[in-house]
Design an enzyme around this catalytic site. Structure first.
Site, PDB file in Angstrom:
ATOM      1  N   GLU A 290      26.283  62.962  89.412  1.00 29.95           N
ATOM      2  CA  GLU A 290      25.125  62.914  88.513  1.00 29.95           C
ATOM      3  C   GLU A 290      23.893  63.534  89.144  1.00 29.95           C
ATOM      4  OE1 GLU A 290      25.635  59.158  85.576  1.00 29.95           O
ATOM      5  OE2 GLU A 290      23.797  59.171  86.742  1.00 29.95           O
ATOM      6  N   HIS A 319      50.525  59.903  99.697  1.00 31.03           N
ATOM      7  CA  HIS A 319      51.782  60.066  98.964  1.00 31.03           C
ATOM      8  C   HIS A 319      51.550  60.511  97.523  1.00 31.03           C
ATOM      9  CE1 HIS A 319      54.092  58.382 102.316  1.00 31.03           C
ATOM     10  NE2 HIS A 319      52.962  57.735 102.539  1.00 31.03           N
ATOM     11  N   LYS A 433      24.183  59.505  75.471  1.00 31.48           N
ATOM     12  CA  LYS A 433      23.573  58.267  74.971  1.00 31.48           C
ATOM     13  C   LYS A 433      23.030  58.501  73.562  1.00 31.48           C
ATOM     14  CE  LYS A 433      22.257  55.962  79.330  1.00 31.48           C
ATOM     15  NZ  LYS A 433      21.214  55.324  80.133  1.00 31.48           N
TER      16      LYS A 433
END
Ligand code: PA5
Length: 466
Positions: A290, A319, A433
């Site tokens: 961000e 792995h 938003k």
């Protein structure tokens, strides 16, 4: 309290890992910018209010310690309601400094409430929580700096309704609130009702807020040493304010990473070799993503800056990810975080049956095993020519963890200066938003709602259900 961090950046250099790493001329190019970066970091210190958190919270810490004690005595559960920067710091702290199965420990051993962070609005997650907690015996910490975030506000509405239906007027006793001192809907609510609350100081953005009440109340509720956490941050601040590269790990990290970005290293992997630090990698990912992911630089030029952070965990991801890191493209830098001394020393015993060629392991320890696997992975990725660096924490505790958090915050801020971008805004988050407000019918967002509802798939045949 012990707690030193050792930084090893040598495997970022061409001398160590070859042509796809930082060579002398590139290093010098970065070095030429350090004076300017340092000047900006000094001049902007006042605006970067999170840098003062280790020093200016005496009163706040006292209040937090009082609230922490009260919550530990009164409640069986403590739930953080928040998202992004209002949640990830608490998650990181909880995991780094508490028992790995803390919630499952008997209450007497925990000494405080069970701990949850609810950073989603998934209806199954929210409903599921109520199968394991009794809301009447639960303290909720509602955190939103803006005071407007839909996710947190809806959680707050849900919890308040449940609490007030069961407890009547007394429902507020289960609520602890942290928000901005002046703006936002949550601030209006606390003022209208005269509720006590904690403040996110001005100039402390969500992802830089772990060391203010946003994260510190969690620490106090968990019985952690809040002051040691802040002392660790202060100790790292002292180091990361130094002008010279060789004495300032934040500047060196920022220089190497931003130069590597120019070379096409678009991915930053953080791979702790300690389970307790897995959520810290998550916290780092938000901080790095961000802060540095920006469309324009400070002069308004379109730059599309940024580097994609990825979290991995040693040894687990050896792995699943390491194949890619070793043999895939030269587009990554890996930060390995190791712990020198774990809280437990655990031996590998001989088995009560023949283990054939595994018998050499008996009599050694899991401590040696995890350290050897970390060293082996560092060797392997370096041999494969991939840039990497190592942070070793001699002992993981509140003090060293405060140092680690502050180091990453300073490195991020410095990287913003090297890139000449604003590391402290998040217009891309705001856009999402706004779209959510529109889709949920908030007044004032009708135009955006119309735009979204009339949007059609750009290409026929690319949307289908099977
Ligand atoms: O770092 C940030 O600023 C964001 O991730 C915010 O923390 C997140 O969007 C939540 O915002 P708020 O605390 O205002 O609810």
């Amino acid at each position: 309290m012990k707690g030193n961090l050792t930084f090893d950046f040598s495997n970022m250099c061409a001398q160590a890992v070859g042509a796809h790493a930082i060579d002398e001329s590139r290093f010098e190019r970065g070095q030429a910018l350090v004076g300017e970066v340092h000047k900006a970091m000094c001049e902007k210190r006042g605006a970067m209010a999170w840098r003062n958190l280790p020093y200016n919270q005496e009163e706040v810490v006292e209040k937090i310690e009082r609230a922490g004690k009260e919550i530990r005595k009164k409640f069986e559960n403590f739930v953080v309601l928040g998202i992004g920067g209002s949640a990830l710091g608490s998650k990181a702290l909880f995991s780094a400094c508490c028992h790995p199965f803390y919630n499952e420990l008997p209450a007497a051993r925990r000494g405080g409430p069970r701990f949850y962070v609810l950073d989603n609005v998934d209806p199954d997650l929210l409903s599921g929580l109520f199968d394991v907690i009794d809301v009447e015996k639960t303290a909720f910490h509602v955190i939103t700096k803006s005071g407007n975030t839909v996710e947190t506000m809806t959680q707050f509405m849900l919890i308040s309704r449940m609490l007030s239906d069961r407890l009547g007027e007394k429902f507020k006793e289960n609520l602890y609130i942290t928000t901005d001192k002046a703006t936002g809907i949550l601030k209006k609510i606390v003022d209208a009702n005269g509720w006590e609350h904690f403040i996110v100081p001005d100039g402390v953005g969500g992802r830089f807020s772990v060391l203010c009440p946003v994260g510190l109340l969690s620490a106090a509720v968990l019985g952690l040493d809040v002051r040691a956490l802040l002392a660790g941050a202060a100790a790292m601040d002292e180091v990361c304010c130094r002008p010279g590269l060789e004495e300032n790990p934040a500047y060196l990290y920022a220089l190497l990473y931003t130069q590597a970005m120019e070379m096409g290293a678009n991915i930053s992997v953080v791979m702790p070799y300690a389970n307790a630090l897995a959520p810290t990698a998550e916290w780092y990912c938000q901080l790095w993503a961000e802060s540095l992911g920006k469309r324009t630089d400070n002069a308004g030029n379109v730059v599309h800056a940024g580097q994609t952070p990825v979290r991995a965990l040693g040894v687990t991801d050896q792995h699943s990810q390491i194949q890619l890191y070793n043999e895939g493209p030269f587009d990554k830098i890996i930060t390995f975080i190791e712990v020198g001394q774990f809280k437990n020393q655990l031996g590998i015993p001989s088995a009560p049956f023949d283990v054939y060629d595994s018998s050499y392991l008996a009599g050694q320890s899991f401590n040696k095993l995890i350290a050897s696997e970390a060293a082996a992975t560092v060797r392997a990725v370096s041999d494969a020519g991939k840039m990497n660096n190592r942070i070793t924490i001699d002992e993981l505790n509140e003090y060293s963890f405060g140092k680690l958090l502050f180091f990453f915050e300073m490195a991020t801020a410095a990287a913003g200066e090297f890139l000449k971008i604003n590391a402290f805004d998040q217009p891309g988050v705001e856009a999402g938003k706004i779209a959510t407000y529109a889709l949920m019918g908030r007044a004032g967002y009708e135009e955006e709602a119309r735009r979204l509802s009339t949007a059609k798939p750009a290409r026929e045949g690319f949307v289908f259900t099977v």
